[in-house]
Design a protein around this motif. Structure first.
Motif, PDB file in Angstrom:
ATOM      1  N   SER B 399       0.800  -1.231   0.000  1.00 47.53           N
ATOM      2  CA  SER B 399       0.000   0.000   0.000  1.00 47.53           C
ATOM      3  C   SER B 399       0.832   1.280   0.000  1.00 47.53           C
ATOM      4  O   SER B 399       0.612   2.161  -0.837  1.00 47.53           O
ATOM      5  N   PRO B 400       1.770   1.434   0.954  1.00 49.09           N
ATOM      6  CA  PRO B 400       2.511   2.699   0.966  1.00 49.09           C
ATOM      7  C   PRO B 400       3.361   2.883  -0.291  1.00 49.09           C
ATOM      8  O   PRO B 400       3.551   4.016  -0.746  1.00 49.09           O
ATOM      9  N   ILE B 401       3.828   1.784  -0.867  1.00 47.22           N
ATOM     10  CA  ILE B 401       4.725   1.898  -2.033  1.00 47.22           C
ATOM     11  C   ILE B 401       3.950   2.358  -3.259  1.00 47.22           C
ATOM     12  O   ILE B 401       4.290   3.373  -3.886  1.00 47.22           O
ATOM     13  N   THR B 402       2.903   1.629  -3.595  1.00 54.73           N
ATOM     14  CA  THR B 402       2.178   1.989  -4.826  1.00 54.73           C
ATOM     15  C   THR B 402       1.521   3.371  -4.697  1.00 54.73           C
ATOM     16  O   THR B 402       1.533   4.152  -5.649  1.00 54.73           O
ATOM     17  N   SER B 403       0.996   3.673  -3.512  1.00 58.32           N
ATOM     18  CA  SER B 403       0.333   4.982  -3.371  1.00 58.32           C
ATOM     19  C   SER B 403       1.348   6.120  -3.390  1.00 58.32           C
ATOM     20  O   SER B 403       1.076   7.191  -3.946  1.00 58.32           O
ATOM     21  N   SER B 404       2.512   5.914  -2.813  1.00 54.81           N
ATOM     22  CA  SER B 404       3.496   7.005  -2.803  1.00 54.81           C
ATOM     23  C   SER B 404       4.082   7.228  -4.190  1.00 54.81           C
ATOM     24  O   SER B 404       4.379   8.365  -4.569  1.00 54.81           O
ATOM     25  N   ILE B 405       4.234   6.159  -4.961  1.00 58.33           N
ATOM     26  CA  ILE B 405       4.714   6.340  -6.341  1.00 58.33           C
ATOM     27  C   ILE B 405       3.657   7.087  -7.156  1.00 58.33           C
ATOM     28  O   ILE B 405       3.967   7.949  -7.972  1.00 58.33           O
ATOM     29  N   GLN B 406       2.388   6.771  -6.855  1.00 55.65           N
ATOM     30  CA  GLN B 406       1.302   7.455  -7.551  1.00 55.65           C
ATOM     31  C   GLN B 406       1.330   8.967  -7.293  1.00 55.65           C
ATOM     32  O   GLN B 406       1.185   9.761  -8.218  1.00 55.65           O
ATOM     33  N   TYR B 407       1.543   9.356  -6.045  1.00 57.22           N
ATOM     34  CA  TYR B 407       1.442  10.781  -5.709  1.00 57.22           C
ATOM     35  C   TYR B 407       2.789  11.514  -5.734  1.00 57.22           C
ATOM     36  O   TYR B 407       2.823  12.731  -5.869  1.00 57.22           O
ATOM     37  N   PHE B 408       3.878  10.790  -5.547  1.00 56.72           N
ATOM     38  CA  PHE B 408       5.178  11.463  -5.356  1.00 56.72           C
ATOM     39  C   PHE B 408       6.290  10.874  -6.222  1.00 56.72           C
ATOM     40  O   PHE B 408       7.432  10.770  -5.793  1.00 56.72           O
ATOM     41  N   ARG B 409       5.933  10.505  -7.443  1.00 58.25           N
ATOM     42  CA  ARG B 409       6.922   9.921  -8.345  1.00 58.25           C
ATOM     43  C   ARG B 409       8.143  10.842  -8.492  1.00 58.25           C
ATOM     44  O   ARG B 409       9.289  10.388  -8.480  1.00 58.25           O
ATOM     45  N   GLU B 410       7.874  12.153  -8.601  1.00 59.62           N
ATOM     46  CA  GLU B 410       8.964  13.114  -8.796  1.00 59.62           C
ATOM     47  C   GLU B 410       9.946  13.097  -7.627  1.00 59.62           C
ATOM     48  O   GLU B 410      11.142  13.314  -7.802  1.00 59.62           O
ATOM     49  N   GLU B 411       9.399  12.863  -6.430  1.00 58.79           N
ATOM     50  CA  GLU B 411      10.282  12.874  -5.258  1.00 58.79           C
ATOM     51  C   GLU B 411      11.223  11.665  -5.259  1.00 58.79           C
ATOM     52  O   GLU B 411      12.377  11.764  -4.816  1.00 58.79           O
ATOM     53  N   TYR B 412      10.726  10.536  -5.751  1.00 55.96           N
ATOM     54  CA  TYR B 412      11.617   9.371  -5.908  1.00 55.96           C
ATOM     55  C   TYR B 412      12.742   9.726  -6.877  1.00 55.96           C
ATOM     56  O   TYR B 412      13.919   9.448  -6.624  1.00 55.96           O
ATOM     57  N   LEU B 413      12.358  10.345  -8.000  1.00 55.67           N
ATOM     58  CA  LEU B 413      13.359  10.662  -9.028  1.00 55.67           C
ATOM     59  C   LEU B 413      14.355  11.703  -8.514  1.00 55.67           C
ATOM     60  O   LEU B 413      15.530  11.687  -8.881  1.00 55.67           O
ATOM     61  N   ALA B 414      13.885  12.604  -7.631  1.00 54.94           N
ATOM     62  CA  ALA B 414      14.775  13.631  -7.089  1.00 54.94           C
ATOM     63  C   ALA B 414      15.935  13.001  -6.313  1.00 54.94           C
ATOM     64  O   ALA B 414      17.037  13.563  -6.256  1.00 54.94           O
ATOM     65  N   HIS B 415      15.683  11.830  -5.716  1.00 48.64           N
ATOM     66  CA  HIS B 415      16.768  11.142  -4.995  1.00 48.64           C
ATOM     67  C   HIS B 415      17.860  10.706  -5.967  1.00 48.64           C
ATOM     68  O   HIS B 415      19.043  10.630  -5.597  1.00 48.64           O
ATOM     69  N   LEU B 416      17.457  10.392  -7.205  1.00 48.62           N
ATOM     70  CA  LEU B 416      18.431   9.946  -8.200  1.00 48.62           C
ATOM     71  C   LEU B 416      19.243  11.135  -8.707  1.00 48.62           C
ATOM     72  O   LEU B 416      20.476  11.069  -8.802  1.00 48.62           O
ATOM     73  N   THR B 417      18.575  12.241  -8.992  1.00 45.03           N
ATOM     74  CA  THR B 417      19.296  13.416  -9.496  1.00 45.03           C
ATOM     75  C   THR B 417      20.140  14.056  -8.403  1.00 45.03           C
ATOM     76  O   THR B 417      21.192  14.621  -8.651  1.00 45.03           O
ATOM     77  N   HIS B 418      19.669  13.957  -7.163  1.00 45.36           N
ATOM     78  CA  HIS B 418      20.380  14.568  -6.034  1.00 45.36           C
ATOM     79  C   HIS B 418      21.498  13.657  -5.512  1.00 45.36           C
ATOM     80  O   HIS B 418      22.356  14.090  -4.737  1.00 45.36           O
ATOM     81  N   GLY B 419      21.483  12.389  -5.927  1.00 45.40           N
ATOM     82  CA  GLY B 419      22.482  11.442  -5.431  1.00 45.40           C
ATOM     83  C   GLY B 419      22.246  11.072  -3.981  1.00 45.40           C
ATOM     84  O   GLY B 419      23.178  10.780  -3.227  1.00 45.40           O
ATOM     85  N   GLY B 420      20.998  11.086  -3.564  1.00 45.10           N
ATOM     86  CA  GLY B 420      20.659  10.743  -2.180  1.00 45.10           C
ATOM     87  C   GLY B 420      19.449  11.529  -1.740  1.00 45.10           C
ATOM     88  O   GLY B 420      18.789  12.170  -2.558  1.00 45.10           O
ATOM     89  N   CYS B 421      19.172  11.471  -0.441  1.00 43.32           N
ATOM     90  CA  CYS B 421      17.963  12.147   0.052  1.00 43.32           C
ATOM     91  C   CYS B 421      18.168  13.649   0.132  1.00 43.32           C
ATOM     92  O   CYS B 421      19.104  14.106   0.786  1.00 43.32           O
ATOM     93  N   PRO B 422      17.310  14.419  -0.509  1.00 41.51           N
ATOM     94  CA  PRO B 422      17.460  15.881  -0.470  1.00 41.51           C
ATOM     95  C   PRO B 422      16.889  16.531   0.792  1.00 41.51           C
ATOM     96  O   PRO B 422      16.953  17.752   0.917  1.00 41.51           O
ATOM     97  N   PHE B 423      16.368  15.724   1.711  1.00 40.89           N
ATOM     98  CA  PHE B 423      15.724  16.299   2.900  1.00 40.89           C
ATOM     99  C   PHE B 423      16.675  16.354   4.092  1.00 40.89           C
ATOM    100  O   PHE B 423      17.571  15.516   4.234  1.00 40.89           O
ATOM    101  N   ASP B 424      16.420  17.324   4.962  1.00 39.08           N
ATOM    102  CA  ASP B 424      17.142  17.447   6.232  1.00 39.08           C
ATOM    103  C   ASP B 424      16.347  16.694   7.296  1.00 39.08           C
ATOM    104  O   ASP B 424      15.234  17.082   7.629  1.00 39.08           O
TER     105      ASP B 424
END
Lengths: 302, 438
Positions: B399-424
């Motif tokens: 549930s959390p995986i499929t729903s989060s990809i549905q709503y926050f796909r860009e945030e997953y991709l941001a981890h790839l462009t940022h080379g890790g988690c962009p959050f503090d």
């Protein structure tokens, strides 16, 4: 089964990777004492079938032994007439059963998502550093065993810690360090929603079903548990139905039906209610078919 | 016909009473009157009353409680059992524990009425072991109830007898699944059973068994005391009555709010004093981590079984975990997935192997080491777990995986462009204001 067979080895119990830690218990081949045997039998007698007592019996073993030992397993097996392998199969399934000696205080830090985000991760990292131990390890003085735990049903008090399975609510890295320092110094510490902390072994005895007479200590509820109730008290909200104008007014009932979303509780006339009930029954039948699906948990949705 | 206040304290109503957990306090407020009423009714009439109330199970699945009781075959010569599922462990769920801590007698009274209705002579409360003081309060309440003649032989001269045993678990999320709970209560590893046969036919010791959540059983005395009609007049069309809504996370005043089903998150956040100052809601779970996450666009969804289902999630246990914009959704989902992997009982392959692979893939993504196609891989693995696992744990893990990809796909991709988690990580903590500015 020969409980006194010193050569018997319990799979998953005696195969611990940390041989040094296991050997510190200086386990003997002597069986548990007669009083413990009697209490183990007493636990089994609470149930229509004695084997139902196995989980509490293992809690009792931990309270006596400081962990699940081979002779504790042998005792359970002997009393229940099952094999030691069957008992150890159960003992190794549940995370509260420990194969290595636990300190006087088992300190748990919730690192499930919500507590982790709210600060649990930083608390756990700080405690590992402060105590110089890793996860599921015990300090050299035998006082503290540190472990990260899963959600402990206190999310409105995040970040949450436990000591010997008592709640320590709304923690910070600083308050967590102060807490373990006081525990190590032998100072009295109370749960934020319970009594003065007892030792891990004493706690395990309560879980085995032997009460310690501390039920009356601590508050009814912590402050977060009462947030909604206090608002209801201030605004004089109750669970009594509020008469909504004249019940017999057809016009009003119709008006309510037009706008059912205005209040989830608003209902139409008696007639409308019956129709709704019929609809609910019909829907329930549909639900039954759906929910009889073997994949449906029926209980907690897990 | 009638309307109700925004909050409706019933189960929580005595939590602020002096020594609310004691029999004296509970009886002062009319406690155990419903037992006497019920014992004066025919058992079948008690079942009918609960059916008429339209109470649906409060443990997450929402199955009609009275109907469950009605499934117990009374012509079966074996003993009947009631088992209360007090193994509250679903991440975010924190309603049963404060209820049992503050008012264990509400549950005990419900147990007596429910047991009488299904004609059980032995009932069990299976409480998770990690809540020591709750165990103490339950033990004491049961002891007090025996001494007062509410439990034991020939209760109040009715001829009905009931034994009640408090049973502490030992740390296993899976034991909240009702058939795993039964195996655990029989002294075995907590692994789910194949159904059919259903517990109503062959449950504890292969005998007819009802398993109900704490809040479901605790609601029963109020239904008997105040009437099924009163209960059924609360809530929404198909989700009747009230429930405890648990708000946690980034709200100003997290806590428990008892309200008719159908209240919205917007109303609840308002009651909780809003999101924490200077922040806004990003995502939330309506009923624990096993229910697909929702976002700020779902603030006005009625929190009843149908409303939340209509929004693509589940009401579950009304465990509303709220996260603001400082929270990394990938970190949140990875942690939940690690939980499911840890708690998978190992009985079936899709769940045992699948959750392991989900963690590997998510961890790579979170560290910026994955690739965009990993999102498709996650979807594919989830597809092979959902509906193919032995019990609902596997379903919940997806549930959390499929729903989060549905709503926050860009945030997953941001981890790839940022080379890790962009959050503090510090910014999301409750003590961020005190400790971060230093």
């Amino acid at each position: 089964m020969t409980a006194s067979d010193g050569a018997s080895r319990i799979p998953g119990i005696d195969d611990g990777t940390n041989a040094a830690a296991v050997s510190t218990t200086a386990e003997t081949s002597e069986p548990l004492d007669a009083a413990t045997y009697a209490e183990l039998r007493e636990i089994g007698a609470r149930y229509p079938q004695a084997r139902s007592g196995l989980l509490p019996m293992l809690h009792l073993v931990q309270s006596v032994e400081g962990r699940v030992t081979s002779r504790g397993i042998e005792a359970c097996a002997e009393i229940l007439g099952i094999s030691a392998a069957e008992v150890s199969g159960v003992a190794t399934f549940y995370t509260m059963y420990k194969r290595r000696p636990v300190g006087d205080y088992h300190v748990g830090v919730c690192t499930n998502t919500l507590c982790a985000v709210m600060g649990g991760d930083l608390i756990f990292e700080r405690l590992k550093e402060h105590l110089d131990v890793g996860n599921d390890e015990t300090t050299d003085d035998g006082a503290i065993t540190l472990e990260h735990v899963e959600c402990n049903a206190a999310c409105d008090y995040a970040p949450v810690m436990t000591v010997n399975w008592e709640f320590m609510d709304n923690m910070t890295p600083d308050s967590a360090c102060a807490l373990v320092d006081r525990l190590r110094a032998g100072e009295p510490v109370s749960s934020t929603r319970g009594p003065r902390l007892v030792t891990w072994r004493q706690a395990e005895r309560v879980l085995a079903g032997f009460p310690d007479d501390l039920a009356d200590e601590g508050p009814s509820a912590g402050p977060s548990s009462l947030v909604g109730l206090q608002i209801a008290r201030e605004r004089e909200w109750t669970a009594e139905a509020r008469p909504d104008g004249d019940d017999d007014s057809a016009a009003e009932a119709t008006a309510e039906q037009v706008d059912p979303a205005s209040s989830g509780a608003a209902e139409g006339s008696h007639e409308a209610e019956e129709i709704e009930d019929d609809a609910a029954v019909a829907a329930s039948d549909a639900d039954v078919k759906h929910e009889d699906n073997p994949d449906n948990p029926g209980g907690d949705d897990k | 016909m009638s309307r109700f206040d925004t909050l409706t304290p019933v189960l929580t109503d005595n939590w602020d009473a002096d020594r609310s957990w004691t029999l004296a306090s509970y009886e002062d407020r009319g406690g155990y009157a419903a037992v006497r009423t019920a014992l004066g009714m025919a058992p079948a009439d008690v079942v009918e009353a609960v059916k008429a109330s339209n109470l649906r199970g409060r443990g997450g699945a929402g199955f009609p409680t009275g109907m469950k009781w009605g499934f117990i075959p009374q012509d079966n010569p074996k003993p009947k059992y009631l088992v209360v599922n007090a193994d509250e462990s679903e991440p975010g769920t924190c309603k049963d524990v404060p209820l049992m801590m503050a008012s264990p007698h509400t549950l005990v009274e419900g147990v007596i009425i429910a047991s009488y209705a299904i004609r059980a002579s032995h009932a069990f409360i299976y409480v998770r072991g990690e809540v020591l003081h709750v165990v103490r309060r339950l033990q004491r309440a049961v002891q007090e109830a025996y001494l007062a003649g509410h439990l034991g032989t020939d209760i109040h001269g009715s001829g009905y007898s009931l034994e009640l045993t408090v049973h502490a678990g030992a740390g296993a999320y899976i034991c909240g699944e009702e058939t795993a709970l039964l195996d655990s209560l029989e002294g075995r590893r907590g692994q789910p059973r194949l159904r059919p046969p259903f517990p109503a036919v062959a449950g504890l010791y292969a005998s007819p068994t009802v398993i109900n959540n704490v809040e479901s059983i605790a609601s029963v005395p109020s239904i008997i005391a105040r009437g099924a009609e009163w209960f059924a007049s609360m809530g929404t069309e198909k989700s009747k009555g009230f429930g405890i809504f648990s708000l946690s996370g980034h709200v100003a005043n997290p806590g428990q709010f008892e309200a008719p089903l159908g209240i919205t998150l917007r109303e609840l956040i308002d009651l909780a004093g809003g999101m924490r100052e200077g922040h806004e809601l990003k995502f939330w779970t309506p009923g624990g981590s096993s229910t697909p996450i929702l976002t700020a666009e779902h603030l006005d969804v009625p929190l009843d079984f149908e409303g939340v289902a209509g929004a693509g999630s589940m009401l579950g246990t009304r465990a509303l975990q709220l996260f603001d914009e400082t929270t990394c959704v990938v970190r949140a989902v990875l942690r939940w997935t690690e939980f499911y992997k840890h708690e998978s009982c190992g009985k079936c392959t899709p769940c045992r192997e699948g959750t392991w692979w989900l963690v590997q893939t998510l961890a790579n993504l979170e560290q910026g080491k994955g690739q965009e196609s990993d999102l498709d891989l996650l979807d594919d693995v989830c597809d092979n777990i959902l509906g193919r696992s032995f019990c609902a744990l596997g379903d919940g893990a997806t549930s959390p995986i499929t729903s989060s990809i549905q709503y926050f796909r860009e945030e997953y991709l941001a981890h790839l462009t940022h080379g890790g988690c962009p959050f503090d990580r510090e910014a999301s903590t409750v003590f961020a204001r005190q400790e971060v500015p230093a």
